[in-house]
Design a protein around this motif. Structure first.
Motif, short mmCIF file in Angstrom:
data_model
loop_
_atom_site.label_atom_id
_atom_site.label_comp_id
_atom_site.label_asym_id
_atom_site.label_seq_id
_atom_site.Cartn_x
_atom_site.Cartn_y
_atom_site.Cartn_z
N THR A 25 0.84 -1.20 0.00
CA THR A 25 0.00 0.00 0.00
C THR A 25 0.87 1.25 0.00
O THR A 25 0.63 2.19 -0.76
CB THR A 25 -0.94 0.00 1.23
OG1 THR A 25 -1.78 -1.15 1.15
CG2 THR A 25 -1.80 1.26 1.28
N MET A 26 1.91 1.23 0.84
CA MET A 26 2.82 2.37 0.91
C MET A 26 3.52 2.59 -0.44
O MET A 26 3.62 3.71 -0.92
CB MET A 26 3.87 2.15 2.01
CG MET A 26 4.80 3.33 2.19
SD MET A 26 6.02 3.05 3.48
CE MET A 26 7.09 1.87 2.68
N MET A 27 3.97 1.51 -1.07
CA MET A 27 4.66 1.62 -2.36
C MET A 27 3.71 2.16 -3.42
O MET A 27 4.10 2.96 -4.26
CB MET A 27 5.24 0.27 -2.78
CG MET A 27 6.31 -0.25 -1.85
SD MET A 27 7.71 0.86 -1.66
CE MET A 27 8.55 0.57 -3.20
N SER A 28 2.47 1.72 -3.38
CA SER A 28 1.47 2.20 -4.33
C SER A 28 1.23 3.69 -4.17
O SER A 28 1.19 4.44 -5.15
CB SER A 28 0.16 1.43 -4.13
OG SER A 28 -0.85 1.95 -4.95
N ARG A 29 1.12 4.14 -2.93
CA ARG A 29 0.91 5.57 -2.67
C ARG A 29 2.12 6.39 -3.11
O ARG A 29 1.97 7.46 -3.68
CB ARG A 29 0.65 5.79 -1.19
CG ARG A 29 -0.71 5.32 -0.76
CD ARG A 29 -0.95 5.56 0.70
NE ARG A 29 -2.24 5.04 1.09
CZ ARG A 29 -2.55 4.67 2.32
NH1 ARG A 29 -1.68 4.77 3.29
NH2 ARG A 29 -3.74 4.19 2.57
N MET A 30 3.31 5.86 -2.85
CA MET A 30 4.53 6.57 -3.26
C MET A 30 4.62 6.68 -4.78
O MET A 30 5.00 7.73 -5.29
CB MET A 30 5.77 5.88 -2.69
CG MET A 30 5.93 6.10 -1.20
SD MET A 30 7.27 5.14 -0.46
CE MET A 30 8.67 5.58 -1.46
N SER A 31 4.26 5.62 -5.48
CA SER A 31 4.36 5.65 -6.94
C SER A 31 3.38 6.67 -7.53
O SER A 31 3.66 7.28 -8.56
CB SER A 31 4.12 4.27 -7.54
OG SER A 31 2.77 3.90 -7.46
N LYS A 32 2.26 6.88 -6.87
CA LYS A 32 1.27 7.84 -7.36
C LYS A 32 1.76 9.28 -7.13
O LYS A 32 1.34 10.19 -7.84
CB LYS A 32 -0.07 7.63 -6.67
CG LYS A 32 -0.76 6.38 -7.14
CD LYS A 32 -2.03 6.11 -6.39
CE LYS A 32 -2.64 4.79 -6.85
NZ LYS A 32 -3.72 4.35 -5.98
N MET A 33 2.64 9.46 -6.17
CA MET A 33 3.17 10.80 -5.88
C MET A 33 4.35 11.14 -6.78
O MET A 33 4.71 12.30 -6.92
CB MET A 33 3.59 10.90 -4.41
CG MET A 33 2.42 10.82 -3.48
SD MET A 33 2.74 11.03 -1.70
CE MET A 33 4.42 10.63 -1.44
N MET A 34 4.96 10.13 -7.41
CA MET A 34 6.11 10.34 -8.27
C MET A 34 5.66 10.94 -9.60
O MET A 34 4.57 10.62 -10.08
CB MET A 34 6.84 9.01 -8.55
CG MET A 34 7.31 8.30 -7.30
SD MET A 34 8.69 9.09 -6.55
CE MET A 34 9.98 8.49 -7.60
N PRO A 35 6.49 11.79 -10.21
CA PRO A 35 6.14 12.32 -11.53
C PRO A 35 5.93 11.17 -12.53
O PRO A 35 6.75 10.27 -12.62
CB PRO A 35 7.36 13.16 -11.92
CG PRO A 35 8.07 13.44 -10.63
CD PRO A 35 7.76 12.29 -9.73
N GLY A 36 4.80 11.19 -13.20
CA GLY A 36 4.50 10.16 -14.18
C GLY A 36 4.00 8.86 -13.57
O GLY A 36 3.71 7.90 -14.27
N GLY A 37 3.87 8.79 -12.26
CA GLY A 37 3.42 7.56 -11.59
C GLY A 37 1.91 7.55 -11.44
O GLY A 37 1.27 8.57 -11.32
N GLY A 38 1.35 6.34 -11.43
CA GLY A 38 -0.07 6.17 -11.18
C GLY A 38 -0.93 7.03 -12.05
O GLY A 38 -0.56 7.42 -13.14
N GLY A 39 -2.09 7.37 -11.58
CA GLY A 39 -2.97 8.30 -12.29
C GLY A 39 -3.58 7.74 -13.56
O GLY A 39 -4.58 7.07 -13.51
#
Length: 122
Positions: A106-120
């Motif tokens: 869950t933490m890794m998923s949240r971090m990836s969404k905060m990274m430029p180009g991550g998630g979304g």
């Protein structure tokens, strides 16, 4: 294809940290962490990492790549029992590890969404 944190990723991270030295050495490198964690906590964390590694190594390749097989699948209980036995652990240890893994995922998923180009977007 959606990238998702799996047990191979977890194992790679643990091995990367191990190559940096003991957890105490790694903690000393982190700003504000020096002296905050005592030796007993470090030993406990290092032992937990070794147990987690043993459990991951007792998994099949498919289980490593598809964590949901051990979390939500109808065969999860028997899989966890086999993994616990194969790693010399108890079923409660395997369940605790699954819980820790889910938190990390869950933490890794949240971090990836905060990274430029991550998630979304898809």
């Amino acid at each position: 294809m959606k990238a998702e944190f799996d047990f191979d990723d977890f194992l790679r991270q643990a091995q990367t940290v191990a190559t940096m030295g003991s957890l105490a050495d790694v903690a000393k490198m982190m700003p504000g962490m020096a002296g905050k964690i005592d030796a007993n906590q470090m030993r406990s964390a290092e032992a937990r990492l070794k147990r987690n590694e043993a459990m991951i190594k007792s998994m099949t390749k498919q289980e490593r790549r598809r964590p949901d097989l051990l979390i939500t699948d109808s065969t999860a209980r028997s899989r966890l029992q086999r993994i616990a036995k194969g790693s010399g652990m108890k079923i409660d240890d395997a369940r605790l590890f699954m819980s820790e893994f889910q938190r990390m995922r869950t933490m890794m998923s949240r971090m990836s969404k905060m990274m430029p180009g991550g998630g979304g977007g898809g």
